[in-house]
Each structure stands twice: as C-alpha cells, then as structure tokens.
Design an enzyme around this catalytic site. Structure first.
Site, PDB file in Angstrom:
ATOM      1  N   ASP A  31      50.834  18.561  24.357  1.00  0.00           N
ATOM      2  CA  ASP A  31      51.245  18.220  25.708  1.00  0.00           C
ATOM      3  C   ASP A  31      51.074  16.702  25.839  1.00  0.00           C
ATOM      4  O   ASP A  31      50.384  16.079  25.031  1.00  0.00           O
ATOM      5  CB  ASP A  31      50.332  18.966  26.700  1.00  0.00           C
ATOM      6  CG  ASP A  31      50.481  18.479  28.121  1.00  0.00           C
ATOM      7  OD1 ASP A  31      51.618  18.437  28.616  1.00  0.00           O
ATOM      8  OD2 ASP A  31      49.457  18.124  28.736  1.00  0.00           O
ATOM      9  N   ASP A  33      50.989  14.605  29.400  1.00  0.00           N
ATOM     10  CA  ASP A  33      50.230  14.118  30.557  1.00  0.00           C
ATOM     11  C   ASP A  33      48.819  14.691  30.569  1.00  0.00           C
ATOM     12  O   ASP A  33      48.620  15.907  30.481  1.00  0.00           O
ATOM     13  CB  ASP A  33      50.948  14.504  31.847  1.00  0.00           C
ATOM     14  CG  ASP A  33      52.301  13.812  31.977  1.00  0.00           C
ATOM     15  OD1 ASP A  33      52.405  12.891  32.796  1.00  0.00           O
ATOM     16  OD2 ASP A  33      53.230  14.184  31.247  1.00  0.00           O
TER      17      ASP A  33
END
EC number: 3.1.3.3
Length: 241
Positions: A31, A33
């Site tokens: 991922d 963020d």
C-alpha cells in the site's frame, strides 16, 4: 489464527515461525499512503481546499473499516477536492510527502533477493507514479484524478477517470491485482508478501503468503501475520533472513 506474540519490542507475529527466508518469496505488494509514505495524500490535497478535517474524518473511518463501501467513501472525498490545482498537489508532494522510515531499505533488500515489487493504492497516480520511479517499483495500480482542460485548466474536477481495468482501486481491486501479478510471474500467492495499514488492504493481505501490518489500524494488526508497531518498514527484515 494463533495468539499473537511479541517477537521483539514493537514487532508482533502470529502463525509463523521466524526466521523465514526472504528469497523464498517472489513478490512484495505495498500500500502507499501511511505505509510506504508518511501521509494520506487525499487528506493533504483537501487541506488546499480548506476541507482537510472533513475529508480526514472519512479517510479514518474507511481505514478503520467503519465504512464498508470504500468506493463510495473515495468518491465523496474526491468530490470535496474540486478546484484544487495541480500546482497545489505539487506542493503536497514536495513539501509534505516523505518516504516512511525503512521503506527504501526494505524495497532495496527485496529487489536484491530477487523479488518483484508492486504498489497498489487507493490513492492517485499523481503520487504513485513518482513513488514508483523513486523506488524502482515494478508494477503499480491506483486511481486517476480528472483534471479540467479549457477554462480553469489545471484544476481538479472532483471526479476520477475510469481505467481499462475498472473505476476505483479499492480493497477488492488490490486483491485482484496481487493475484494477477502472481499469475504474470507464474507463482502461487503463497510466494507473495502484502504490506498495508488499513481495512482496504485486508483483501490482498488475506490471499498473500505473508501479511504485514505497518503501524496499522487495530483490525489490520489483529489479522496480520506480522505487525510492525514501532520502528521502520525494514523491521520486516528481522523476521525474514
């Protein structure tokens, strides 16, 4: 799952017996963020529109799993970004965005061990493409913000652009992209590592051979095989010899 145990201070494991061999894996999916980078980009873009508090509240609820329709939550947040300029997004990138501690080191170690790298994000190509290039990531999937042309060109419309694979990279799309990349590489999902922090990362973490929660929401920490609760991303290398 077994009862989690503290393998080292701030490093919790369950259902695995370290050390595992990094070279036994062939793919690592991240991922972006609050995982590879230190911010939630949508919240910081919203700050330029004076709407950070409103957008951040939706983001937090989505990441904690309190909002089950991620696509709807993202559309609501992006609508609040209407009018933000590309120059303001550039400012977010140059002034606020940093790689999280240990991110570059972990990616480099994985590449040196022969793993391919994948970045799958509910965020935006404006940022993921740059992080891809900075870290030398092999594959990416994320969302495209629509930018006005003609009058008011260079401003966000408050919408996203559909792509050939679909409309929004949500949790299900992350899972699908991880599996598609495994198929492309000719490997089983058991040879993939998935690293994330929010509820929308759980689908890809569930199918990967090794799931890693990084400074994650409680729901994610509970389900991950490795939870890094303090220190940098490269702490994963304490588990992977």
């Amino acid at each position: 799952m077994s009862t989690p145990r503290e393998f080292a201070p701030g490093l919790v494991i369950q259902d695995i017996t370290p050390p595992l061999r990094l070279a036994d894996f062939r793919l690592i999916a991240f991922d972006m963020d609050s995982t590879l980078i230190n911010i939630e980009c949508v919240d910081e873009i919203a700050d330029a529109a004076g709407r950070k508090e409103e957008v951040a509240a939706i983001t937090e609820a989505a990441m904690r799993g309190e909002i089950t329709d991620y696509k709807d939550s993202l559309r609501r947040r992006v609508k609040l970004l209407e009018g933000v300029t590309v120059a303001e997004m550039e400012q977010v990138f140059t002034e606020r965005l940093q790689l999280n501690p240990g991110a570059a080191e972990l990616v480099a170690a994985c590449k040196a061990a022969g793993l391919k790298t994948l970045l799958v994000s509910g965020g935006f190509t404006f940022f993921t493409d740059r992080i891809r290039d900075r870290l030398g990531i092999d594959y990416t999937r994320s969302n495209v913000l629509e930018i006005r042309s003609g009058p008011n060109c260079g401003e966000l419309t408050g919408r996203m652009v559909d792509q050939e694979w679909g409309d929004i990279c949500d949790g299900e799309e992350k899972r699908k992209m991880l599996l598609e990349t495994c198929a492309l590489l000719g490997i089983p999902a058991q040879q993939a590592i998935a690293v994330g922090d929010g509820a929308n990362d759980l689908p890809m973490m569930a199918v990967a051979g090794l799931s890693v929660a990084y400074h994650a929401k409680p729901k994610v920490r509970e389900q991950a095989k490795v939870a890094i609760n303090s220190g940098g991303l490269d702490r994963l290398l304490e588990v992977l010899a």
